[in-house]
Enzyme design. Structure first.
Site, short mmCIF file in Angstrom:
data_model
loop_
_atom_site.label_atom_id
_atom_site.label_comp_id
_atom_site.label_asym_id
_atom_site.label_seq_id
_atom_site.Cartn_x
_atom_site.Cartn_y
_atom_site.Cartn_z
N ASP A 69 0.68 -1.28 0.11
CA ASP A 69 -0.20 0.11 0.03
C ASP A 69 0.98 1.26 0.06
O ASP A 69 1.23 1.48 1.13
CB ASP A 69 -0.82 0.01 1.15
N VAL A 70 1.21 1.74 -1.18
CA VAL A 70 2.16 2.76 -1.22
C VAL A 70 1.64 4.13 -0.67
O VAL A 70 2.32 5.16 -0.78
CB VAL A 70 2.60 3.08 -2.74
N ASN A 96 2.95 5.56 -10.86
CA ASN A 96 1.55 5.61 -11.61
C ASN A 96 0.61 5.39 -10.66
O ASN A 96 -0.60 5.68 -11.11
CB ASN A 96 2.03 4.22 -12.43
N TYR A 164 -9.79 14.62 -7.58
CA TYR A 164 -8.99 14.28 -8.54
C TYR A 164 -8.09 15.40 -9.10
O TYR A 164 -6.93 15.10 -9.25
CB TYR A 164 -9.61 13.41 -9.87
N LYS A 168 -4.06 15.91 -8.77
CA LYS A 168 -3.28 15.90 -9.93
C LYS A 168 -2.67 17.17 -10.43
O LYS A 168 -1.23 17.26 -10.74
CB LYS A 168 -4.04 15.52 -11.18
#
Length: 259
Positions: A69-70, A96, A164, A168
């Site tokens: 789980d990054v 990614n 989102y 981003k």
């Protein structure tokens, strides 16, 4: 670097069990890299490695699937510790892993959905970049490359996509800050902003996507190989060169102009 010959460069791809991450990790493996496929679930990662084929006859030595789980600092530490123990260095990190959020008016966005977007889209690449910097600074030869998967939403938001879009947009800040700090240590940091690649996650866009004027219209998508070839062009560059930002998108999508 000859793309038809295996070499000793090592890559780590997060979110490598599906979509863009899977395709790019597989392409790196076929391009001769040693590749760590990282993601939450081990089975899709192992399946992705098998599906990539074994062009050099030693896939067990060149590919490694690691569940992590990054968005969790301790899990990221373990991931990089294992990578270093197995391969000794890191030449390329592809941040990614990411998540979409369902279209929701900003004032109705639940706090837990906002937090989830921040954890996966921003917290995770920050943690991985930290660990990559630590390793890339002390390894010999020094340095490496980091590519962040941004989004065209970092520049032009879709309606009802605050979480989102904001996360981003923040990735663009991470890219530039890390590029500045990394250049003294031979660490090149860049970003690829992708628009409408054909994956399961974008299937609804082909059926009809909400536009800024309130209409719903089908949007063109591009094949995955267009993204992969663009990504590989960035990954193969010598460290003396860096693509700071790159946009690859379906030609006919309503991005440029007023749509």
């Amino acid at each position: 670097m000859n793309s038809s010959t295996p070499h000793d460069k090592v890559a780590l791809v997060t979110g490598a069990g599906s979509g863009i991450g899977r395709a790019c990790a597989q392409a790196l493996l076929r391009d001769g890299w040693r590749v760590v496929f990282a993601g939450r679930r081990l089975q899709p990662l192992e399946e992705a490695i098998v599906a990539a084929g074994d062009p050099w006859g030693d896939i067990g030595q060149r590919a490694l699937a690691l569940s992590a789980d990054v968005s969790d600092a301790a899990a990221v530490q373990r991931l990089f510790d294992t990578l270093q123990q197995r391969f000794g260095r890191l030449d390329l990190l592809f941040n990614n892993a990411g998540t979409f959020t369902a279209p929701t008016p900003l004032e109705e966005l639940p706090l837990e959905r906002w937090q989830s977007a921040v954890d996966v889209n921003l917290h995770a690449p920050f943690l991985c970049t930290q660990q990559a910097f630590r390793l890339m600074k002390q390894q010999s030869p020094r340095g490496g490359r980091i590519i962040n998967n941004g989004s065209i939403s970092a520049h032009v938001p879709r309606p009802l996509s605050a979480a989102y879009t904001i996360t981003k947009h923040a990735i663009s800040g991470l890219t530039r800050a890390a590029a500045l700090e990394g250049r003294a240590f031979d660490i090149a940091v860049g970003q690829i902003d992708i628009g409408n690649v054909a994956t399961d996650m974008t299937e609804l866009m082909a059926q009809g996507a909400l536009q800024a004027d309130g209409s719903v219209r089908s949007e063109p998508r591009m094949r995955m190989d267009a993204v992969v070839s663009t990504f590989l062009a960035m990954a193969r560059l010598p460290l003396e060169a860096n693509v700071l930002t790159m946009t690859v998108m379906a030609t006919g999508m309503p991005y440029v102009g007023r749509g």
